[in-house]
Design a protein around this motif. Structure first.
Motif, mmCIF file in Angstrom:
data_model
loop_
_atom_site.group_PDB
_atom_site.id
_atom_site.type_symbol
_atom_site.label_atom_id
_atom_site.label_comp_id
_atom_site.label_asym_id
_atom_site.label_seq_id
_atom_site.Cartn_x
_atom_site.Cartn_y
_atom_site.Cartn_z
ATOM 1 N N LYS A 1 50.785 3.666 -47.328
ATOM 2 C CA LYS A 1 51.261 4.650 -48.292
ATOM 3 C C LYS A 1 51.997 4.035 -49.480
ATOM 4 N N THR A 2 52.618 2.889 -49.256
ATOM 5 C CA THR A 2 53.419 2.320 -50.336
ATOM 6 C C THR A 2 53.545 0.808 -50.173
ATOM 7 N N TYR A 3 53.964 0.160 -51.230
ATOM 8 C CA TYR A 3 54.256 -1.278 -51.165
ATOM 9 C C TYR A 3 55.590 -1.527 -51.859
ATOM 10 N N GLN A 4 56.217 -2.624 -51.506
ATOM 11 C CA GLN A 4 57.513 -2.971 -52.091
ATOM 12 C C GLN A 4 57.521 -4.444 -52.467
ATOM 13 N N ILE A 5 57.942 -4.752 -53.684
ATOM 14 C CA ILE A 5 58.097 -6.140 -54.123
ATOM 15 C C ILE A 5 59.448 -6.633 -53.627
ATOM 16 N N SER A 6 59.440 -7.666 -52.792
ATOM 17 C CA SER A 6 60.656 -8.093 -52.085
ATOM 18 C C SER A 6 61.361 -9.270 -52.733
ATOM 19 N N THR A 7 60.856 -9.746 -53.861
ATOM 20 C CA THR A 7 61.494 -10.865 -54.541
ATOM 21 C C THR A 7 61.722 -10.490 -56.003
ATOM 22 N N PRO A 8 62.813 -10.983 -56.597
ATOM 23 C CA PRO A 8 63.064 -10.669 -58.011
ATOM 24 C C PRO A 8 62.019 -11.329 -58.907
ATOM 25 N N LEU A 9 61.659 -10.641 -59.982
ATOM 26 C CA LEU A 9 60.657 -11.147 -60.909
ATOM 27 C C LEU A 9 61.308 -11.521 -62.243
ATOM 28 N N VAL A 10 60.864 -12.641 -62.803
ATOM 29 C CA VAL A 10 61.361 -13.088 -64.095
ATOM 30 C C VAL A 10 60.239 -13.008 -65.135
ATOM 31 N N ASP B 1 51.098 -4.073 -59.699
ATOM 32 C CA ASP B 1 50.685 -2.709 -59.354
ATOM 33 C C ASP B 1 49.183 -2.525 -59.515
ATOM 34 N N ALA B 2 48.603 -3.147 -60.529
ATOM 35 C CA ALA B 2 47.160 -3.042 -60.743
ATOM 36 C C ALA B 2 46.380 -3.640 -59.577
ATOM 37 N N VAL B 3 46.944 -4.672 -58.957
ATOM 38 C CA VAL B 3 46.300 -5.273 -57.785
ATOM 39 C C VAL B 3 46.493 -4.398 -56.550
ATOM 40 N N MET B 4 47.693 -3.855 -56.374
ATOM 41 C CA MET B 4 48.038 -3.172 -55.132
ATOM 42 C C MET B 4 47.506 -1.743 -55.038
ATOM 43 N N GLN B 5 47.390 -1.042 -56.144
ATOM 44 C CA GLN B 5 47.010 0.380 -56.099
ATOM 45 C C GLN B 5 45.700 0.639 -55.339
ATOM 46 N N PRO B 6 44.640 -0.165 -55.532
ATOM 47 C CA PRO B 6 43.389 0.105 -54.808
ATOM 48 C C PRO B 6 43.512 0.006 -53.292
ATOM 49 N N TYR B 7 44.564 -0.642 -52.792
ATOM 50 C CA TYR B 7 44.710 -0.820 -51.347
ATOM 51 C C TYR B 7 45.549 0.282 -50.704
ATOM 52 N N LEU B 8 46.240 1.068 -51.509
ATOM 53 C CA LEU B 8 46.998 2.179 -50.953
ATOM 54 C C LEU B 8 46.030 3.246 -50.444
ATOM 55 N N GLY B 9 46.292 3.730 -49.267
ATOM 56 C CA GLY B 9 45.403 4.712 -48.637
ATOM 57 C C GLY B 9 44.402 4.090 -47.681
ATOM 58 N N LEU B 10 44.287 2.774 -47.703
ATOM 59 C CA LEU B 10 43.387 2.102 -46.759
ATOM 60 C C LEU B 10 44.078 1.899 -45.424
ATOM 61 N N SER B 11 43.320 1.473 -44.436
ATOM 62 C CA SER B 11 43.835 1.290 -43.083
ATOM 63 C C SER B 11 44.960 0.260 -43.044
ATOM 64 N N PHE B 12 46.070 0.632 -42.428
ATOM 65 C CA PHE B 12 47.220 -0.263 -42.299
ATOM 66 C C PHE B 12 46.821 -1.542 -41.583
ATOM 67 N N TRP B 13 46.098 -1.397 -40.459
ATOM 68 C CA TRP B 13 45.722 -2.572 -39.670
ATOM 69 C C TRP B 13 44.480 -3.266 -40.205
ATOM 70 N N PRO C 1 55.675 1.889 -40.448
ATOM 71 C CA PRO C 1 54.321 2.350 -40.109
ATOM 72 C C PRO C 1 53.323 2.364 -41.277
ATOM 73 N N ASP C 2 53.803 2.280 -42.540
ATOM 74 C CA ASP C 2 52.856 2.511 -43.641
ATOM 75 C C ASP C 2 53.209 1.748 -44.919
ATOM 76 N N ARG C 3 53.992 0.677 -44.773
ATOM 77 C CA ARG C 3 54.458 -0.049 -45.951
ATOM 78 C C ARG C 3 53.939 -1.486 -45.952
ATOM 79 N N VAL C 4 53.781 -2.032 -47.137
ATOM 80 C CA VAL C 4 53.412 -3.430 -47.305
ATOM 81 C C VAL C 4 54.451 -4.098 -48.203
ATOM 82 N N TYR C 5 54.900 -5.271 -47.782
ATOM 83 C CA TYR C 5 55.846 -6.033 -48.585
ATOM 84 C C TYR C 5 55.114 -7.134 -49.347
#
Length: 230
Positions: free
Chosen positions: A36-45, A53-65, A92-96
């Motif tokens: 359902k969602t992803y989170q960027i876990s490191t600070p960006l410079v 986001d352009a990379v991650m959006q197509p993977y939202l809604g796909l199978s977690f496993w 249950p539904d997040r990607v870091y």
């Protein structure tokens, strides 16, 4: 007989795991769990969030496993300023998403930068790095050139000189451009010994000669030639 039983059991396990894997990847399955969602876990410079986001959006809604983490990491690594990317599932539904950015230490030619490992990369915007030391040479010599930059700068610190540019020619000759100063030309094989001789001899040169010098050619075993650029 026992060996045959073990083989059958192993095949059954593989079949069961394959069936489970297939089920969790099917939208209609009760076992299906979408990302359902992803989170960027490191600070960006320098890396842009909208590029991630352009990379991650197509993977939202796909199978977690069923998510192909290696593929996502490869796509993220191709982004501008990304040195390394790691993607991890979080139930249950997040990607870091963890991003390691490039750490530039010098410019490379007209359009590149060199990171702290000696790897050359080519960012879209070079405007903030005009004051970085310029390295120029064969691409496969980038690590060697970075090491020599550190070595030459360490030696030249004795005279208070700063390296502005370091060039390695195809024939192996080194050209060291000093900041607001002359250029040093060094032989491929005896560069360190030559520059050490220059360090010892330079204080003995007359102020007039130092002021007019534009090039010090150090490719001689018992001295060097001073050029004034005229």
């Amino acid at each position: 007989m026992k060996k045959s039983i073990r083989i059958v059991r192993a095949l059954l396990i593989v079949l069961v795991l394959s069936a489970i894997g297939w089920l969790v990847a099917q939208n209609s399955s009760l076992l299906f769990k979408p990302v359902k969602t992803y989170q960027i876990s490191t600070p960006l410079v320098n890396v842009k969030e909208h590029d991630i986001d352009a990379v991650m959006q197509p993977y939202l809604g796909l199978s977690f496993w069923g998510l192909n983490l290696d593929l996502i990491q490869a796509e993220l690594t191709r982004l501008d300023w990304v040195a390394h990317a790691t993607v991890k599932r979080s139930w249950p539904d997040r990607v870091y998403v963890l991003i390691e950015e490039q750490k530039p230490v010098a410019r490379w030619g007209a359009a590149g930068l060199v990171n702290d490992s000696g790897t050359v990369f080519y960012p879209r915007d070079m405007s903030l790095f005009a004051d970085f030391v310029l390295l120029d040479g064969p691409l496969d010599k980038s690590v060697e050139m970075l090491l020599y930059l550190v070595k030459y700068q360490s030696i030249l610190n004795t005279l208070g000189f700063t390296v502005a540019a370091l060039k390695r020619q195809v024939d192996g000759v080194w050209r060291v451009q000093l900041l607001n100063g002359p250029e040093l030309v060094l032989d491929a094989n005896q560069s360190e010994a030559s520059i050490q001789r220059f360090i010892r001899a330079y204080p003995k040169l007359s102020p007039e000669l130092r002021k007019s010098a534009s090039v010090y050619d150090l490719r001689y075993s018992n001295g060097f030639i001073v050029g004034n650029g005229q």
